[in-house]
Design a protein around this motif. Structure first.
Motif, mmCIF file in Angstrom:
data_model
loop_
_atom_site.group_PDB
_atom_site.id
_atom_site.type_symbol
_atom_site.label_atom_id
_atom_site.label_comp_id
_atom_site.label_asym_id
_atom_site.label_seq_id
_atom_site.Cartn_x
_atom_site.Cartn_y
_atom_site.Cartn_z
ATOM 1 N N HIS A 156 12.905 66.863 -26.229
ATOM 2 C CA HIS A 156 12.314 68.178 -25.988
ATOM 3 C C HIS A 156 11.874 68.273 -24.530
ATOM 4 O O HIS A 156 12.061 67.337 -23.754
ATOM 5 C CB HIS A 156 11.136 68.447 -26.932
ATOM 6 N N GLY A 182 18.355 70.104 -27.228
ATOM 7 C CA GLY A 182 18.128 71.131 -28.232
ATOM 8 C C GLY A 182 18.448 72.516 -27.702
ATOM 9 O O GLY A 182 18.592 72.738 -26.481
ATOM 10 N N GLU A 199 24.393 71.557 -26.059
ATOM 11 C CA GLU A 199 23.180 72.138 -26.653
ATOM 12 C C GLU A 199 23.387 72.260 -28.157
ATOM 13 O O GLU A 199 24.404 72.786 -28.607
ATOM 14 C CB GLU A 199 22.937 73.508 -26.021
ATOM 15 N N ASP A 201 21.683 72.675 -32.376
ATOM 16 C CA ASP A 201 20.648 73.070 -33.327
ATOM 17 C C ASP A 201 20.455 71.939 -34.327
ATOM 18 O O ASP A 201 21.285 71.031 -34.456
ATOM 19 C CB ASP A 201 21.076 74.350 -34.044
ATOM 20 N N TRP A 202 19.332 71.997 -35.059
ATOM 21 C CA TRP A 202 19.089 71.003 -36.100
ATOM 22 C C TRP A 202 20.258 70.941 -37.083
ATOM 23 O O TRP A 202 20.796 71.974 -37.497
ATOM 24 C CB TRP A 202 17.822 71.353 -36.872
ATOM 25 N N CYS A 234 21.907 66.258 -34.072
ATOM 26 C CA CYS A 234 20.592 66.833 -33.781
ATOM 27 C C CYS A 234 19.875 67.039 -35.114
ATOM 28 O O CYS A 234 20.429 67.647 -36.039
ATOM 29 C CB CYS A 234 20.768 68.162 -33.049
ATOM 30 N N LEU A 252 14.232 74.222 -28.238
ATOM 31 C CA LEU A 252 14.072 73.518 -29.507
ATOM 32 C C LEU A 252 13.738 72.039 -29.303
ATOM 33 O O LEU A 252 14.338 71.369 -28.467
ATOM 34 C CB LEU A 252 15.359 73.640 -30.326
ATOM 35 N N TRP A 253 12.782 71.536 -30.070
ATOM 36 C CA TRP A 253 12.453 70.114 -30.123
ATOM 37 C C TRP A 253 13.264 69.483 -31.257
ATOM 38 O O TRP A 253 13.601 70.158 -32.240
ATOM 39 C CB TRP A 253 10.959 69.915 -30.348
ATOM 40 N N ALA A 254 13.562 68.200 -31.145
ATOM 41 C CA ALA A 254 14.449 67.592 -32.134
ATOM 42 C C ALA A 254 14.273 66.078 -32.165
ATOM 43 O O ALA A 254 13.821 65.461 -31.197
ATOM 44 C CB ALA A 254 15.909 67.920 -31.812
ATOM 45 N N TRP A 256 16.992 62.728 -33.230
ATOM 46 C CA TRP A 256 18.437 62.558 -33.051
ATOM 47 C C TRP A 256 18.945 61.325 -33.788
ATOM 48 O O TRP A 256 18.232 60.332 -33.907
ATOM 49 C CB TRP A 256 18.789 62.418 -31.571
#
Length: 395
Positions: A156, A182, A199, A201-202, A234, A252-254, A256
């Motif tokens: 993040h 993210g 880049e 997404d979850w 992610c 977005l925070w994630a 991995w």
């Protein structure tokens, strides 16, 4: 020296994801249906709508009221050793993980893949190098001392996890390195002159393929593999993002997952687990009175749908005062629960031992980790450990 070209193929979100991921419940939509920011979708985070100024106000009040004091650094002895990194991509059949301080880990996979997580090599994790938290344990090495890096994974945008100077130097030294970030962060990287950015997404997957350049190897590199591949995913966590007073949660925070050569790593990055109310210092917030506090369900989902993992890199520090930081930072008792739910076979503690970010004593997290492991019936050593800055462990 062997050189590789790199190609990333971003895949569609897999079918086996939780319903809230399919509904993108962590996306906050604007008036025209576009995603304008992100949120933690589960009750375990509580109300996270406070502005940066409101959060700073809470921290200031905690300090003025004596509930948040700076830890004593006068006798801190975090061990630091010179990293023992491989010069050859075929030097080990084991997964090798080297802690470089805070959340930064350098991981060498048996396939030959080299991955760097959350690299921050500066003295201060702030917008400027003349103010803010300063390292109390020195870096184990410089970026120039690392072997070629293939992938850089960013959890993040907070300054203790994303450094403008470090990523620019990494990109300059490793022109084929791919950066995985993210949603929303690609623009920041492009503005920094870095174009090899994926880049995500979850719950999205990406395949990374490295191809050896013909004639690039020296005589002692003949055994280097022609092709190296990895699956990078992610995954969710419970946190926040922002680098200024006006961009909170716009990226977005994630967490991995990286899988290559038959080995797998789950990188927790930075995350909370439960929002704990203000309780007395001698009160166990895992006691019966607090059993009903919501727990973040995402880690169990990760374990069930993407686990098990050979190694978890799990945050254990920056948690005090608990009532202020628990929603976004795990303490070791939370960390052990996360470890069990993500189905990691082994783990190493991260997010401690480098900068003073909160008020617990800086050498407390490893001690509390042993207590938490014992409480869960897990051996205190050999399963979920900590190590010296610069130390390498094999898995």
């Amino acid at each position: 020296m062997v050189t590789y070209s790199s190609v990333v193929s971003k895949l569609e979100t897999a079918a086996d994801v939780p319903e809230d991921a399919r509904l993108a419940s962590h996306h906050v939509k604007g008036s025209h249906g576009q995603t304008v920011k992100f949120k933690n979708p589960h009750p375990s985070a509580g109300d996270t709508t406070a502005t940066v100024f409101q959060m700073l106000g809470k921290i200031l009040w905690a300090r003025l009221s004596g509930n948040m004091s700076d830890p004593d650094l006068s006798n801190v002895k975090i061990p630091v050793v010179k990293p023992d990194l491989l010069t050859s991509r075929t030097g080990s059949t084991a997964l090798r993980a080297t802690w470089l301080g805070h959340a930064c880990y350098f991981v060498e996979f048996p396939s030959g893949l080299r991955v760097l997580f959350d690299p921050v090599f500066e003295d201060r994790c702030t917008p400027v190098q003349w103010a803010g938290p300063k390292r109390y344990s020195p870096p184990a090495c410089s970026l120039s001392e690392l072997p070629p890096v293939d992938a850089v994974v960013i959890s993040h945008s907070h300054y203790d996890h994303l450094s403008h100077t470090s990523v620019q130097e990494l990109a300059k030294r490793n022109p084929e390195a791919q950066f995985f970030v993210g949603l929303g962060l690609e623009k920041w990287f492009h503005a920094s002159g870095i174009t090899k950015v994926t880049e995500m997404d979850w719950w999205q997957d990406a395949d990374l393929v490295l191809q050896k350049a013909k004639g690039s190897e020296a005589e002692d590199d003949k055994t280097a593999p022609d092709t190296i591949s990895a699956r990078i995913t992610c995954l969710p966590c419970q946190h926040s993002s922002g680098r200024t007073a006006t961009d909170r949660d716009t990226t977005l925070w994630a967490s991995w997952s990286v899988k290559s050569g038959g080995k797998s790593v789950w990188f927790g990055g930075d995350t909370g687990y439960r929002r704990v109310p203000r309780v007395g210092a001698d009160v166990d917030d895992y006691g019966p009175e607090y059993d009903s506090l919501p727990r973040c369900p995402q880690f169990k989902q990760i374990g069930e749908l993407r686990g098990p993992f050979d190694l978890g890199l799990i945050p254990i520090g920056a948690y005090s005062p608990r009532w202020l930081f628990s929603w976004m930072h795990a303490n070791p008792y939370d960390s052990v629960e996360i470890f069990k739910e993500t189905r990691c076979k082994r783990a190493m503690g991260i997010h401690w031992g480098t900068w003073v970010l909160t008020s617990e004593e800086v050498e407390e997290p490893p001690k509390m980790l042993k207590e938490a492991l014992k409480t869960s019936g897990i051996p205190e050593t050999g399963v979920f450990d900590v190590c010296a800055v610069g130390e390498t462990r094999e898995f």
